[in-house]
Design an enzyme around this catalytic site. Structure first.
Site, PDB file in Angstrom:
ATOM      1  CG  HIS A 104      10.019 -15.453  -3.083  1.00 37.59           C
ATOM      2  ND1 HIS A 104      10.071 -16.677  -3.717  1.00 37.59           N
ATOM      3  CD2 HIS A 104       9.719 -14.539  -4.049  1.00 37.59           C
ATOM      4  CE1 HIS A 104       9.813 -16.518  -5.007  1.00 37.59           C
ATOM      5  NE2 HIS A 104       9.602 -15.233  -5.223  1.00 37.59           N
ATOM      6  CD  GLN A 112      18.265 -12.113   1.158  1.00 33.41           C
ATOM      7  OE1 GLN A 112      19.436 -12.445   1.037  1.00 33.41           O
ATOM      8  NE2 GLN A 112      17.858 -10.891   0.878  1.00 33.41           N
ATOM      9  CG  ASP A 113      14.895 -19.576  -2.856  1.00 31.17           C
ATOM     10  OD1 ASP A 113      15.884 -20.325  -2.730  1.00 31.17           O
ATOM     11  OD2 ASP A 113      13.905 -19.864  -3.547  1.00 31.17           O
ATOM     12  CG  HIS A 114      13.714 -14.851  -6.956  1.00 31.40           C
ATOM     13  ND1 HIS A 114      13.902 -15.495  -8.152  1.00 31.40           N
ATOM     14  CD2 HIS A 114      12.392 -14.547  -6.913  1.00 31.40           C
ATOM     15  CE1 HIS A 114      12.765 -15.580  -8.793  1.00 31.40           C
ATOM     16  NE2 HIS A 114      11.819 -15.023  -8.051  1.00 31.40           N
TER      17      HIS A 114
END
Length: 109
Positions: free
Chosen positions: A81, A83-85
């Site tokens: 999450h 890294q996605d952010h």
């Protein structure tokens, strides 16, 4: 929290999420300011967004350095999450800059 995820890793992950989220919020505010013709304020918001992205990168670098030094890193949903952010925020800030430029051009014409 996983047994193998230490406090330092958790703090880095949370820092990444917080700073990336702040960057995205500032970029959205920059677009709104540009939409109103407040280009100076829009540029200030973009500068704040870039500063937050830099802080997020520092958090990410901390995680990478820990792993490179041989410290085990458990990949959790929270890690993914974060890294996605970061990646979403980087893209959003880049697009915000382009949108602001479009607003600037429309004012000139």
């Amino acid at each position: 929290m996983s047994e193998q995820m230490n406090q330092e890793q958790l703090e880095s992950i949370m820092g990444l999420i917080i700073h990336a989220g702040n960057a995205k919020s500032d970029a959205m505010e920059a677009i709104q300011e540009a939409k109103q013709g407040n280009f100076e304020l829009a540029e200030e918001k973009i500068a704040q967004a870039e500063k937050s992205l830099n802080e997020a990168h520092h958090a990410q670098t901390g995680l990478l350095a820990q792993e490179a030094s041989g410290e085990a890193m458990t990949i959790t949903l929270l890690t993914v999450h974060s890294q996605d952010h970061l990646m979403t925020s980087i893209t959003f800030v880049d697009l915000a800059k382009e949108i602001i430029d479009v607003y600037k051009i429309s004012v000139r014409d």
